[in-house]
Design an enzyme around this catalytic site. Structure first.
Site, short mmCIF file in Angstrom:
data_model
loop_
_atom_site.label_atom_id
_atom_site.label_comp_id
_atom_site.label_asym_id
_atom_site.label_seq_id
_atom_site.Cartn_x
_atom_site.Cartn_y
_atom_site.Cartn_z
N LYS A 277 23.85 36.13 34.23
CA LYS A 277 23.32 35.38 35.37
C LYS A 277 22.61 34.13 34.89
CE LYS A 277 22.30 39.24 38.52
NZ LYS A 277 23.17 38.81 39.63
N ASP A 347 28.85 41.42 36.20
CA ASP A 347 27.71 41.31 37.12
C ASP A 347 27.95 42.09 38.42
OD1 ASP A 347 25.23 40.55 37.97
OD2 ASP A 347 25.74 38.47 38.40
N GLU A 349 28.08 45.19 38.87
CA GLU A 349 27.85 46.49 38.22
C GLU A 349 27.36 47.55 39.20
OE1 GLU A 349 25.63 44.21 38.52
OE2 GLU A 349 23.93 45.42 39.19
N ARG A 351 28.36 48.40 42.21
CA ARG A 351 29.44 49.20 42.79
C ARG A 351 30.01 50.19 41.78
NH1 ARG A 351 32.66 43.85 44.26
NH2 ARG A 351 30.49 43.13 44.33
N1 BES Z 1 22.18 42.80 42.01
C1 BES Z 1 23.15 41.80 42.29
C2 BES Z 1 23.11 41.34 43.75
C3 BES Z 1 21.93 40.51 44.12
C4 BES Z 1 21.79 39.22 43.67
C5 BES Z 1 20.98 41.01 44.97
C6 BES Z 1 20.70 38.46 44.05
C7 BES Z 1 19.90 40.26 45.37
C8 BES Z 1 19.75 38.98 44.90
C9 BES Z 1 24.54 42.35 42.01
O1 BES Z 1 24.63 43.21 40.95
C10 BES Z 1 25.40 41.17 41.69
O2 BES Z 1 25.15 40.52 40.72
N2 BES Z 1 26.40 40.92 42.54
C11 BES Z 1 27.26 39.81 42.35
C12 BES Z 1 28.66 40.27 42.66
C13 BES Z 1 29.72 39.26 42.30
C14 BES Z 1 29.81 39.13 40.80
C15 BES Z 1 31.02 39.72 42.88
C16 BES Z 1 26.82 38.70 43.30
O3 BES Z 1 26.42 39.00 44.41
O4 BES Z 1 26.85 37.55 42.88
ZN ZN Z 2 22.97 44.27 40.50
MN MN Z 3 24.88 42.21 39.11
#
Ligand code: BES
Ligand code: ZN
Ligand code: MN
Length: 492
Positions: A277, A347, A349, A351
């Site tokens: 990230k 990222d 992860e 799911r």
């Molecule tokens: N934990 C994050 C989702 C998230 C991000 C929640 C910011 C609250 C604030 C999750 O693990 C994630 O990184 N999801 C990605 C998925 C994508 C790679 C398909 C996302 O939402 O960018």
């Molecule tokens: Zn996450």
């Molecule tokens: Mn993530």
């Protein structure tokens, strides 16, 4: 904090501060009137003099003297506009004013805050939730620079005799829910060097020691290997802190009755892994275990309340870190269900850890399964910070959760799970990919989960936008414990 119900009028109980509501351009009603008599018409005089007009958001503090405590008047706005939303705002204004006072005890005229269409139980729930929320502080890591502690400790809710029984029941429920919300906030706020998969497991064990009706089981990385939970293991591979699958079985209902199973995403820190990230606000990814935190909160509230329902809380926990051993984009893993997944983005992860947990809970022959997860940034784009996204494979369960959210103000909104979205998860090399591209990110994440939940009634609650607040007010909210507890209370 102690909450109790009394049938005395507002002038009677011993209290450091007495609180009542004043509607816009109205004479003191109910609670405020009793207070007015006790203060020799002072309130009527002040209203006449225009010191307060009862506008929503206005407030007036009348200092106490001697044995007479102070009085707090909260503006309720126009009577015709006083609906559930306005009442909730008034309760929050009342709570904010109470916790900043030096008084250790308060008495509140409950009926003053009752909006049209809602019963006394609703008002009690709303007041207790608002006060407990305003009084919450997270201080275990404050050294020298102490935050000013909240003095308020005892709250008496004054109701009419005819409402006493319902108010007492609601008060007990609301206090238990507040304990659960605080548990969820504490776990969420705990820094990621202190909160990690094994520490969550330890919390479960401690809770099982504390509560008779609770049993905790922890699967460590060796157990997960034996089991074949390849997805949880893949997420945890880059971390020095091994993953855990934690089960808390609360036996409050009839023996053998099918349980409600809650599954919480417990990523104790989400760096994104090799799909790292960006750095800005990455600290907030300590909150990526707030789904798990809400499961702990609900289980604790059930234990406190002795809720007559069987509930199993499952926490699927790992730390998502980049490392020489970490999972790579392109890796293919076999999940507990036997289905294979091409991990195109490390990222995505949440799911993955949920997939194995959702398969594992089949063993409980659940009545329903609800998973709770800070799953997608896309959810914040869709709904902002107002509501959780709710999706699932059976309408009645979704409807019940939406209704529970509306009732508590801990709201959710349904998104569709049309089969056409499933196509976005196609992989050339495995049964599915773990990402579905930019469009409808919250929905494709739920589509992924739906492939592991075909054997039971299931709903998914994406709390990415509501689990914590950023900025100056940074902190966990304890959501969606109120929604889930309302759902469970409605089942009991
Ligand atoms: N934990 C994050 C989702 C998230 C991000 C929640 C910011 C609250 C604030 C999750 O693990 C994630 O990184 N999801 C990605 C998925 C994508 C790679 C398909 C996302 O939402 O960018
Ligand atoms: Zn996450
Ligand atoms: Mn993530």
């Amino acid at each position: 904090m102690q909450f109790s119900v009394t049938t005395s009028t507002l002038d009677k109980p011993r209290a450091g501060i007495r609180a009542a509501g004043i509607a816009h351009k109205r004479k003191p009603a109910a609670g405020a009137a009793a207070l007015d008599v006790a203060r020799d018409g002072e309130i009527t005089a002040l209203l006449k003099a225009g010191e307060m007009d009862g506008d929503a958001g206005s407030r007036l503090l009348l200092p106490g003297s001697g044995s007479k405590g102070s009085a707090l008047l909260i503006g309720l706005g126009a009577k015709k506009d006083f609906d559930a939303g306005a009442a909730r705002k008034a309760a929050q204004a009342l709570a904010a004013a109470l916790v900043e006072r030096p008084a250790t005890s308060a008495a509140i005229a409950v009926a003053d805050f009752q909006p049209r269409g809602k019963d006394i139980a609703w008002v009690v729930h709303t007041l207790v939730a608002a006060i407990s929320d305003a009084a919450y502080r997270f201080t275990p890591f404050k050294g020298k620079e102490k935050t000013t502690p909240v003095q308020l400790d005892k709250i008496q809710l004054c109701v009419e005799r005819k409402d006493a029984e319902a108010a007492k029941k609601a008060c007990t429920e609301a206090a238990a829910i507040a304990t659960g919300v605080n548990r969820a906030k504490d776990l969420g706020n705990t820094p990621p060097n202190v909160c990690y998969p094994e520490s969550l497991a330890e919390t479960a064990r401690e809770m099982a020691k504390q509560y008779n009706q609770l049993k905790a089981t922890v699967l460590d990385e060796k157990d997960l290997e034996k089991l074949g939970a390849g997805a949880i293991l893949a997420v945890g591979k880059g971390s020095e802190r091994p993953p855990r699958l934690i089960a808390m079985e609360y036996a409050g209902g009839k023996k053998g009755a099918a349980p409600v199973v809650l599954v919480g995403k417990g990523i104790t820190f989400d760096t994104g892994g090799i799909s790292l990230k960006p750095g800005a606000e990455m600290d907030e990814m300590k909150y990526d275990m707030c789904g798990a935190a809400s499961v702990f909160g609900v289980i604790e509230a059930c234990c406190e309340l002795g809720l007559p329902v069987n509930v199993v809380g499952v926490v699927t926990s790992a730390e998502n870190m980049p490392d020489g051993r970490a999972t790579r984009p392109g890796d293919i893993v076999t999940t507990l269900s036997g289905q294979t997944v091409e991990i195109l983005n490390t990222d995505a992860e949440g799911r993955l850890v949920l997939a194995d947990a959702l398969t594992w809970v089949e063993r409980y022959k659940p009545k329903v399964v609800i998973d709770i997860a800070t799953l997608t940034g896309a959810c914040i784009i869709a709904l902002g910070h107002q509501g959780a996204a709710i999706l699932g494979n059976k309408e009645p369960l979704i409807k019940r959760l939406l209704a529970a959210g509306e009732e508590t103000g801990d709201r959710g909104w349904q998104l569709p799970l049309w089969p056409e979205y499933q196509e976005q998860l196609k992989s050339n090399f495995a049964d599915m990919a773990n990402i579905g591209g930019r469009p409808a990110g919250t929905i494709t994440a739920a589509c992924f989960l739906s492939r592991y939940t075909e054997d039971y009634t299931w709903a998914h609650v994406d709390i990415a936008g509501v689990a914590w607040k950023s900025g100056k007010e940074k902190g966990a909210t304890g959501r969606p414990v109120p929604m889930l507890m309302r759902y469970l209370l409605d089942q009991a």
